[in-house]
Design an enzyme around this catalytic site. Structure first.
Site, PDB file in Angstrom:
ATOM      1  N   GLU A   1      12.075   1.446  20.316  1.00 42.49           N
ATOM      2  CA  GLU A   1      10.960   2.338  19.915  1.00 42.49           C
ATOM      3  C   GLU A   1      10.257   1.915  18.630  1.00 42.49           C
ATOM      4  O   GLU A   1      10.004   2.739  17.751  1.00 42.49           O
ATOM      5  CB  GLU A   1      11.477   3.772  19.791  1.00 42.49           C
ATOM      6  CG  GLU A   1      12.122   4.262  21.067  1.00 42.49           C
ATOM      7  CD  GLU A   1      12.639   5.694  20.986  1.00 42.49           C
ATOM      8  OE1 GLU A   1      12.716   6.253  19.883  1.00 42.49           O
ATOM      9  OE2 GLU A   1      12.972   6.246  22.050  1.00 42.49           O
TER      10      GLU A   1
ATOM     11  N   GLU B   1      16.167   4.237  30.992  1.00 44.50           N
ATOM     12  CA  GLU B   1      16.610   5.598  30.646  1.00 44.50           C
ATOM     13  C   GLU B   1      15.943   6.556  31.614  1.00 44.50           C
ATOM     14  O   GLU B   1      15.142   7.392  31.219  1.00 44.50           O
ATOM     15  CB  GLU B   1      16.244   5.924  29.194  1.00 44.50           C
ATOM     16  CG  GLU B   1      16.815   4.937  28.189  1.00 44.50           C
ATOM     17  CD  GLU B   1      16.637   5.362  26.732  1.00 44.50           C
ATOM     18  OE1 GLU B   1      16.334   6.529  26.479  1.00 44.50           O
ATOM     19  OE2 GLU B   1      16.815   4.490  25.856  1.00 44.50           O
TER      20      GLU B   1
HETATM   21  C1  GLA Z   1      15.759   7.753  23.315  1.00 41.03           C
HETATM   22  C2  GLA Z   1      16.850   6.814  22.910  1.00 41.03           C
HETATM   23  C3  GLA Z   1      18.135   7.187  23.539  1.00 41.03           C
HETATM   24  C4  GLA Z   1      18.393   8.664  23.505  1.00 41.03           C
HETATM   25  C5  GLA Z   1      17.283   9.359  24.143  1.00 41.03           C
HETATM   26  C6  GLA Z   1      17.609  10.817  24.192  1.00 41.03           C
HETATM   27  O1  GLA Z   1      15.254   7.485  24.544  1.00 41.03           O
HETATM   28  O2  GLA Z   1      16.597   5.484  23.222  1.00 41.03           O
HETATM   29  O3  GLA Z   1      19.162   6.570  22.852  1.00 41.03           O
HETATM   30  O4  GLA Z   1      18.557   9.094  22.175  1.00 41.03           O
HETATM   31  O5  GLA Z   1      16.144   9.095  23.348  1.00 41.03           O
HETATM   32  O6  GLA Z   1      18.958  11.098  24.347  1.00 41.03           O
END
Ligand code: GLA
Length: 362
Positions: free
Chosen positions: A158, A267
């Site tokens: 990020e 994710e």
């Molecule tokens: C982001 C992070 C993850 C996690 C999610 C929420 O996507 O990359 O590690 O913290 O937020 O759980």
């Protein structure tokens, strides 16, 4: 009357047989379903080891796991001289025992990183050289410990400035303020030095958004131009039943793989809510129509992944069952959500069957 009972007696077994025949054509778990396409993974949190249902579910369906929090800087390296490896060791031990690969998440992130990392001990910002040294110590200590046991790392998470926050390429994080934009390449170099065989990834959210896509392409190209080794981009896949569109996701898959790197959906979860909808309306139950809508969304996304399986090397869900999903507490606290393929009792939902079905389609 007799006739209708008789016809029911004939119809029911026939129906059952049809269901059995069509299910028999489907693989019995996710990792087998996509074995020729991509790795299929999930995250495990701290509580996994005490939950035998969760462990069985993981062994049955997934061939790669990601620690949900255990490897973030705060949990694994809370103080400068203090590392807490035990939770991560447990996860890696479970994975190795069961022939499951592990992804290291994450080495460099603006969030869940303790304040001391960016400070000089007297509440002033640390100097560039100090922060770089800390990054190098952290990355080399963590990565060397799992040499040969961890398959790939989300090296930087990020780092891009979300388009809604401004036109700049990079997020205004403490890393950026103290070190400057080259903190990203340094993180990749430190990881490469610590384990030359591990794969290295850049991971971010909203990467299907066209403006963020343009920034991500710019960032990856600039890293490549500097000779940074990068194997893949991780598209986080925190989506909902309304957005993004399949077309937006497809455009991103094509744009990123055109850079010569793999794409990973890292994710994935499909929330039943629009982002900040405050209504907690699925606490007791979810209408079948909504579960079907979610199933359709999962199905169409997996059809897309399958279509581009030569470009996609892994799809990971952020969680396993709805019970433990972070979306029950974010972005609205205590809003009961149902974003995954398995319900609170670890039973497969319509979304699960839609994903399996996508695996059988060309
Ligand atoms: C982001 C992070 C993850 C996690 C999610 C929420 O996507 O990359 O590690 O913290 O937020 O759980």
């Amino acid at each position: 009357m007799y006739k209708s009972i008789k016809s029911k007696c004939l119809i029911m077994p026939a129906l059952l047989l049809c269901i059995l025949i069509s299910c028999a054509r489907w693989p019995s778990n996710l990792k087998t379903a996509f074995k020729n396409d991509f790795q299929i993974g999930a995250t495990l949190g701290y509580r996994f080891n005490a939950d035998s249902t969760l462990k069985e579910l993981t062994k049955t369906h997934f061939n790669v796991i990601t620690p949900e929090n255990q490897m973030k800087w705060g949990p694994i390296h809370p103080k400068e001289e203090d590392y807490n490896f035990a939770p991560m060791d447990t996860l890696v031990g479970f994975a190795l025992q069961n022939n499951i690969k592990v992804i290291g998440h994450t080495l460099t992130w603006h969030s869940q990183t303790p304040g001391w990392v960016f400070e000089d001990g007297e509440n002033n910002p640390a100097k560039r050289g100090v922060l770089l040294q800390r990054m190098q110590n952290h990355i080399s200590t963590v990565v060397s410990r799992y040499n040969g046991k961890i398959h790939g790392y989300d090296v930087v998470n990020e780092a891009i400035c979300d388009p809604k926050d401004g036109p700049e390429l990079l997020r205004n994080s403490k890393y950026l303020q103290i070190i400057g934009p080259d903190y990203i390449e340094k993180a990749f170099q430190f990881a490469r030095q610590a384990d030359p065989d591990a794969q290295l990834y850049y991971n971010d959210y909203n990467l299907a958004n066209p403006d963020k896509r343009a920034k991500a392409v710019e960032l990856i190209k600039s890293l490549q131009n500097k000779g940074v080794h990068i194997d893949a981009i991780g598209m986080q896949g925190h989506w909902n039943i309304y957005e993004p569109t399949v077309e937006q996701v497809e455009k991103s898959i094509l744009a990123y793989s055109a850079l010569g790197i793999d794409v990973m959906i890292t994710e994935m979860d499909i929330s039943l809510f629009r982002h900040k909808d405050e209504r907690d309306i699925y606490r007791e139950s979810v209408p079948d129509s909504i579960l079907q809508l979610q199933a359709r969304r999962y199905g169409e996304m997996f059809k897309l992944f399958k279509k581009h399986s030569d470009r996609i090397s892994r799809v990971t869900f952020w969680g396993t069952t709805d019970k433990y999903s972070w979306l029950n507490n974010w972005p609205v606290r205590d809003r009961v959500n149902h974003p995954l393929l398995f319900d609170r009792g670890a039973k497969p939902k319509p979304a699960y069957f839609a994903v399996l079905k996508a695996a059988t389609e060309q």
